[in-house]
Design a protein around this motif. Sequence first.
Motif, PDB file in Angstrom:
ATOM      1  N   VAL A 133       0.852  -1.197   0.000  1.00 55.84           N
ATOM      2  CA  VAL A 133       0.000   0.000   0.000  1.00 55.84           C
ATOM      3  C   VAL A 133       0.885   1.243   0.000  1.00 55.84           C
ATOM      4  N   TRP A 267      -8.756   1.665   8.446  1.00 54.84           N
ATOM      5  CA  TRP A 267      -7.764   1.733   7.370  1.00 54.84           C
ATOM      6  C   TRP A 267      -6.642   2.698   7.737  1.00 54.84           C
ATOM      7  N   MET A 280      -3.639  -4.103   3.583  1.00 53.02           N
ATOM      8  CA  MET A 280      -4.043  -5.127   2.616  1.00 53.02           C
ATOM      9  C   MET A 280      -4.814  -6.246   3.311  1.00 53.02           C
ATOM     10  N   TRP A 343      -2.594   2.461  -8.750  1.00 57.83           N
ATOM     11  CA  TRP A 343      -3.102   2.403  -7.374  1.00 57.83           C
ATOM     12  C   TRP A 343      -4.206   3.445  -7.169  1.00 57.83           C
ATOM     13  N   SER A 347      -8.141   2.758  -6.268  1.00 59.69           N
ATOM     14  CA  SER A 347      -8.676   3.329  -5.036  1.00 59.69           C
ATOM     15  C   SER A 347      -9.883   4.217  -5.321  1.00 59.69           C
ATOM     16  N   ARG A 354     -10.863   0.529  -0.806  1.00 60.78           N
ATOM     17  CA  ARG A 354      -9.519   0.936  -1.248  1.00 60.78           C
ATOM     18  C   ARG A 354      -8.814  -0.041  -2.181  1.00 60.78           C
ATOM     19  N   THR A 355      -8.824  -1.351  -1.865  1.00 65.73           N
ATOM     20  CA  THR A 355      -8.041  -2.288  -2.660  1.00 65.73           C
ATOM     21  C   THR A 355      -8.641  -3.681  -2.565  1.00 65.73           C
TER      22      THR A 355
END
Length: 455
Positions: A133, A267, A280, A343, A347, A354-355
């Motif tokens: 990240v 997060w 992650m 990324w 996002s 986010r991922t």
Amino acid sequence: MRLGSVLLTAALLTGSTTATATAAPAIDWQPCRDGTTVECATVTVPIDYARPEAGTIDVAIARSEATGRRQGTLFFMPGGPGDSGVDRLLRGNVVPDAVAERFDVVSFDPRGTNRSHPIMCDANLVAAMPNAVPEAGAHLADIQEYARDLGASCREHTGPLIDHVDTVSVARDIDTIRAALGERQLTLYGRSYGTLAGQMYAENFPRRVRGLVLDSVFDHGLPVSTFLTTQVATAEDSFTEFAKWCAADASCALHGQDVGQVYGELWDKAVAGELSLSPMNLSMDIVNRFYTPDWPGTANRLRELSGGVAATRAATTVPFPIPAFCGDQRVRFSSEREWLSLWHKQSAAGPTIRTHNAWLALSMCSAWPAATPNPQHVTDIDRGVPPVLILNSLHDPATSYEWAKDVHRQIDRSVLLTYDGWGHGVTTRTDCTKAVFTDYVVHGRTPRPGTHCAA
């Protein structure tokens, strides 16, 4: 567990050519273990179908025999990559009872996984997965260096199989198993990543396909950027559906709170290193709970993490063998800047979640030191293949409904059944989905185009 074995020699396969195997002795089926009717065996296959003399491995297979008048064999392809078809059958049949009555159900552990010569790598390296990240300090160069080191250890401990765990090789294994079973054709049922094996089998062995069911569909024709953004978007959609439920249902442990804000605060703590999970692993922990879906459990987990009472609890993860995935995904980043741009795109597609777990895998694939025999391409299935049945949830956290529609467009003779609900995996969700699957497998009938099954 006692396993039998059979050795077959297969020729190199190109295009849509069908394998020609030597005369196959009967498979030596034996009970997998006491107290179960499921039988197990092994089939020996070449490591490299282009060079059979380079060595062989044993692929573990399992069979649940038809309970009534037998009509044929249905071959089940598990997901992952890394799921075990043998374990799936040992836990109970994977098809509706009406299908289990008419078909032997056979499955396997795909090459490089579980009982089928699993990819072996240095345990210390595997345990030291890198941060992926960027806002937590990740850099592409560090991930790529790790991938090269891990890949070298996997090659050292596994041998030449490391270059041959792609899904086309898996499809060729399926055809070797078909020949060993003495079947002229197979009815194939793939779930999740197993749908890619189904597509590759139909591409390479069209005349061996009696029927093909693709449940929760993997779209292999997407460029890396689209793959990531659409997968994150479908996870975001599942989080939105969870949030709607929590706002409406007083039984939700976070009822009355903004669950998106709760996740966002977690997060930020994970990015700052103040949470027991990495960013992650936080995403994977929550998204994996949407597969069932388990909304009450998701709310409870978020509350636990917010209260700090689960500081030592391990993240919930799914099997994800990097070598098998990288054998199907060609990834190239020209620079750190390109990687960072991707990324930010993913996002933006999932502003809450986010991922998704594929982000780390694809980042590693960009430097994985092994071959990519089956790079991304649009599925190309001969029109001689019978109509294909595609099933997908409208709100699937892993295989986007957009993927299902895209694969439906790629396969000329296909019908898409939409389950208007949630979760990953459709076939056994409701009486409606079971009936459509059964009618297709037993009678070869597809539903009308545009058919939906209610949630």
